[in-house]
Each structure stands twice: as C-alpha cells, then as structure tokens.
Enzyme design. Structure first.
Site, short mmCIF file in Angstrom:
data_model
loop_
_atom_site.label_atom_id
_atom_site.label_comp_id
_atom_site.label_asym_id
_atom_site.label_seq_id
_atom_site.Cartn_x
_atom_site.Cartn_y
_atom_site.Cartn_z
N SER A 139 0.86 -1.18 0.00
CA SER A 139 0.00 0.00 0.00
C SER A 139 0.90 1.24 0.00
CB SER A 139 -0.93 -0.04 1.21
OG SER A 139 -1.77 1.08 1.23
N SER A 140 0.57 2.22 0.80
CA SER A 140 1.35 3.47 0.82
C SER A 140 0.91 4.30 2.02
CB SER A 140 1.07 4.27 -0.46
OG SER A 140 1.55 5.58 -0.35
N TYR A 154 -5.30 7.59 -5.76
CA TYR A 154 -4.12 6.85 -5.27
C TYR A 154 -4.28 6.41 -3.81
CZ TYR A 154 0.70 5.50 -4.35
OH TYR A 154 1.83 4.80 -3.98
N LYS A 158 -5.29 2.69 -2.24
CA LYS A 158 -4.29 2.09 -1.35
C LYS A 158 -4.92 1.73 0.00
CE LYS A 158 -0.36 1.97 -3.64
NZ LYS A 158 0.17 0.66 -4.07
N1 LIG Z 1 8.34 4.87 -4.50
C1 LIG Z 1 7.66 5.35 -3.47
O1 LIG Z 1 8.00 6.39 -2.90
C2 LIG Z 1 6.45 4.62 -2.95
C3 LIG Z 1 5.81 5.11 -1.80
C4 LIG Z 1 4.71 4.46 -1.29
C5 LIG Z 1 4.23 3.32 -1.91
N2 LIG Z 1 4.86 2.86 -3.04
C6 LIG Z 1 4.30 1.66 -3.67
O2 LIG Z 1 5.32 0.71 -3.88
C7 LIG Z 1 5.00 -0.06 -5.06
C8 LIG Z 1 6.19 -0.03 -6.00
O3 LIG Z 1 6.46 1.33 -6.35
P1 LIG Z 1 7.83 1.76 -7.04
O4 LIG Z 1 8.07 3.16 -6.67
O5 LIG Z 1 8.88 0.74 -6.80
O6 LIG Z 1 7.38 1.72 -8.59
P2 LIG Z 1 8.29 1.75 -9.90
O7 LIG Z 1 9.70 2.12 -9.59
O8 LIG Z 1 7.52 2.58 -10.88
O9 LIG Z 1 8.29 0.21 -10.39
C9 LIG Z 1 7.10 -0.37 -10.75
C10 LIG Z 1 7.34 -1.80 -11.25
O10 LIG Z 1 6.07 -2.37 -11.60
C11 LIG Z 1 6.03 -2.71 -13.00
N3 LIG Z 1 4.67 -2.46 -13.47
C12 LIG Z 1 4.00 -1.28 -13.55
N4 LIG Z 1 2.77 -1.47 -14.01
C13 LIG Z 1 2.64 -2.80 -14.25
C14 LIG Z 1 1.59 -3.63 -14.72
N5 LIG Z 1 0.40 -3.11 -15.09
N6 LIG Z 1 1.79 -4.97 -14.79
C15 LIG Z 1 2.98 -5.52 -14.44
N7 LIG Z 1 4.02 -4.78 -13.98
C16 LIG Z 1 3.83 -3.45 -13.88
C17 LIG Z 1 7.11 -1.81 -13.63
O11 LIG Z 1 7.61 -2.32 -14.86
P3 LIG Z 1 6.88 -1.99 -16.27
O12 LIG Z 1 6.61 -0.51 -16.28
O13 LIG Z 1 7.87 -2.44 -17.30
O14 LIG Z 1 5.64 -2.81 -16.28
C18 LIG Z 1 8.17 -1.85 -12.54
O15 LIG Z 1 8.88 -3.07 -12.56
C19 LIG Z 1 3.72 0.54 -5.63
O16 LIG Z 1 2.61 -0.17 -5.17
C20 LIG Z 1 3.70 1.94 -5.04
O17 LIG Z 1 2.41 2.49 -4.94
C21 LIG Z 1 5.94 3.48 -3.58
#
Ligand SMILES: NC(=O)c1ccc[n+]([C@@H]2O[C@H](COP(=O)([O-])OP(=O)(O)OC[C@H]3O[C@@H](n4cnc5c(N)ncnc54)[C@H](OP(=O)(O)O)[C@@H]3O)[C@@H](O)[C@H]2O)c1
Length: 255
Positions: A139-140, A154, A158
C-alpha cells in the site's frame, strides 16, 4: 535473525524496477526462489540476465505479464505453481501510480492496484493454503494520511488494499494463511517516482523531502527488509497488520 526463507517460492509483481527489484534481490539473498513479472519484455530479459549473474546459486524467473490483463496474470500464477510445485509467498506490488483526480485514473487504480492484487491472490490461494503460506500487499502512506495526492484515487485505493488484506487475514487465519500490508513512505530511487519529481518539480521535491522527520526519504532495501520479515516464519503470529515503513512521516495515529 534467521528468516528460514531458503527453498520458499515467492511470486512478486513489478520486479524489474524500484521497490519490486529490491524485494526480488532480498528474497534471492535469503535463498528463496523468485518468480517476478512486469510489462516491458526488454526490462524483464535484462533483469533475468543480471540477476542470474548476481545470484548464481539462487533461482529467479521474470516474465512479461501485465497485471491489468487478469487472465494473463492468473495464467502466470498457475504456470509458476506448476513449474515450482508450490507457492509460499505472494507480494502484490504493482500500482497504477495514478494521482490526478479523473475518472480514467480511478478506473486505472482500481483495475491495477485492487483487481491486480485480487486476481493474483485468487489464483495463488489454493497453493498458499496447501503450504500455509502468506500474502503481502504493498500500500502506501497515502492510504493512511490525506496527503499531497488528495483528492484522487491513489490514497483511496491504497486504503482499500489495506482493508482487503485485513479481510484476508481474518478469513484465512483458520487455514494457516497470513496476510499483511506494507505501507512505504517516500522511497527515493533515482529512476523512480521521486527521482522523476526531483528532476521535473525541484521545489515540490524539496518541500516533500523536508516533510520527512528523519530528514531523508527511504531506500527500497528498507521496504524489502520489512517484507522479508513478514514473509518469514519469524512473523508467524503477525497477520492483518499494516506495517508502515516511513521514517515517521505519517502524522495520523494508527489505532
Ligand atoms: N516509490 C515510493 O516512494 C512509494 C511510496 C509508497 C508506496 N509505493 C508503492 O510501492 C510499489 C512499487 O512502487 P515503485 O516506486 O517501486 O514503482 P516503480 O519504480 O515505478 O516500479 C514499478 C514496477 O512495476 C512494474 N509495473 C508497472 N505497471 C505494471 C503492470 N500493469 N503490470 C505488471 N508490472 C507493472 C514496472 O515495470 P513496467 O513498467 O515495465 O511494467 C516496474 O517493474 C507501488 O505499489 C507503489 O504504490 C511506492
């Protein structure tokens, strides 16, 4: 702390970049077998190649799967289970990351975050029940606090994931299956969301950075460590929790 994740089979969505990539590596370091997916075939192939070099003694297999194609996602889960003979852990990590408040974004968030998670878990459940495995949803903090992403899908979607995971925890506990959520705070990855915001909106990035009481954003490895703990037998009595990993960013008290 020995986590006992050797020989466990882990399925994880979104494993080529960001937090997902860190989780894949963390599970491989523990000796688990990891199946991961993302949409971009070239990135999946590159990840397969580099992970095989970095972890020659562990087994990981990436596949090009879009979690919004629910039939394809189910088939992937089933194929992984057939190949490995079991599923011990599923991590539903993918988000549509849609923030502006439009109908299209609400639909994308529901279809990706909620239905992608639901579909993965439904397909994996028969296998999880056999081994008393466990489920982790990502989640987040935006699901806990009303933050800069409001109003919009968003944070609301979440929060829905947290509720759904708690439902799973309660209903699956008699079958020995645990379910928990990890809610990351701001996680800095140079080619990730916050790296992009830093490049495109430096003033907003500075403000958000300053809002972190620890004076920094998190590292993806810090989320992976929380996930490892929950996935392990060390967390055998932990189910239904929303494990916030945010350096005390949230101001709302989670009761
Ligand atoms: N980064 C933050 O600060 C943060 C904070 C709170 C929560 N989160 C949560 O943590 C999780 C990961 O975030 P992140 O920041 O690591 O994201 P990210 O860097 O954008 O990476 C996302 C990954 O998911 C894949 N992806 C995206 N859409 C997809 C789909 N429809 N089907 C299959 N694969 C898919 C992407 O590859 P492709 O684009 O090639 O598919 C990539 O491997 C998410 O749920 C996000 O909401 C992140």
């Amino acid at each position: 702390m020995h986590l006992g994740l050797e020989k466990k089979v882990v399925l994880l969505t979104g494993g080529t970049k960001g937090i997902g990539r860190s989780m894949v590596k963390a599970f491989l370091q523990e000796g688990a077998t990891v199946y991961f997916c993302s949409r971009t075939k070239a990135d999946v192939e590159a990840a397969n190649e580099s992970l095989a070099k970095e972890f020659p003694d562990a087994k990981s297999t990436g596949a090009a799967v879009d979690v919004t194609n629910h039939a394809q996602l189910s088939e992937w889960v089933t194929n992984c289970a057939k190949e490995s003979g079991r599923i011990d852990v599923v991590v539903a990590n993918v988000s549509a990351l849609t923030i502006p408040d439009t109908l299209e974004n609400w639909q994308a968030a529901f279809n990706t975050d909620m239905l992608g998670t639901y579909t993965m878990i439904q397909a994996a459940l028969p296998y999880l029940e056999k081994v008393k495995g466990n489920i982790i949803t990502i989640s987040s903090v935006s699901g806990r606090d009303v933050d800069f992403t409001a109003p919009g899908p968003y944070g609301a979607i979440k929060a829905t994931l947290v509720h759904y995971t708690a439902q799973l925890a309660h209903t699956l506990a008699p079958k020995g299956v645990r379910a928990n959520t990890v809610s990351p705070g701001n996680i800095y990855i140079p080619d990730g969301v916050w790296g992009q915001i830093e490049a495109d909106q430096p003033e907003f990035f500075k403000k958000q950075l300053e809002s972190n009481p620890m004076g920094r954003m998190g590292k993806p490895e810090e989320i992976a460590d929380a996930v490892l703990y929950l996935a392990s037998e060390r967390a055998s009595f932990v189910s239904g929790t929303n494990f916030t990993v945010d350096g005390a960013l949230c101001t709302g008290v989670q009761l």
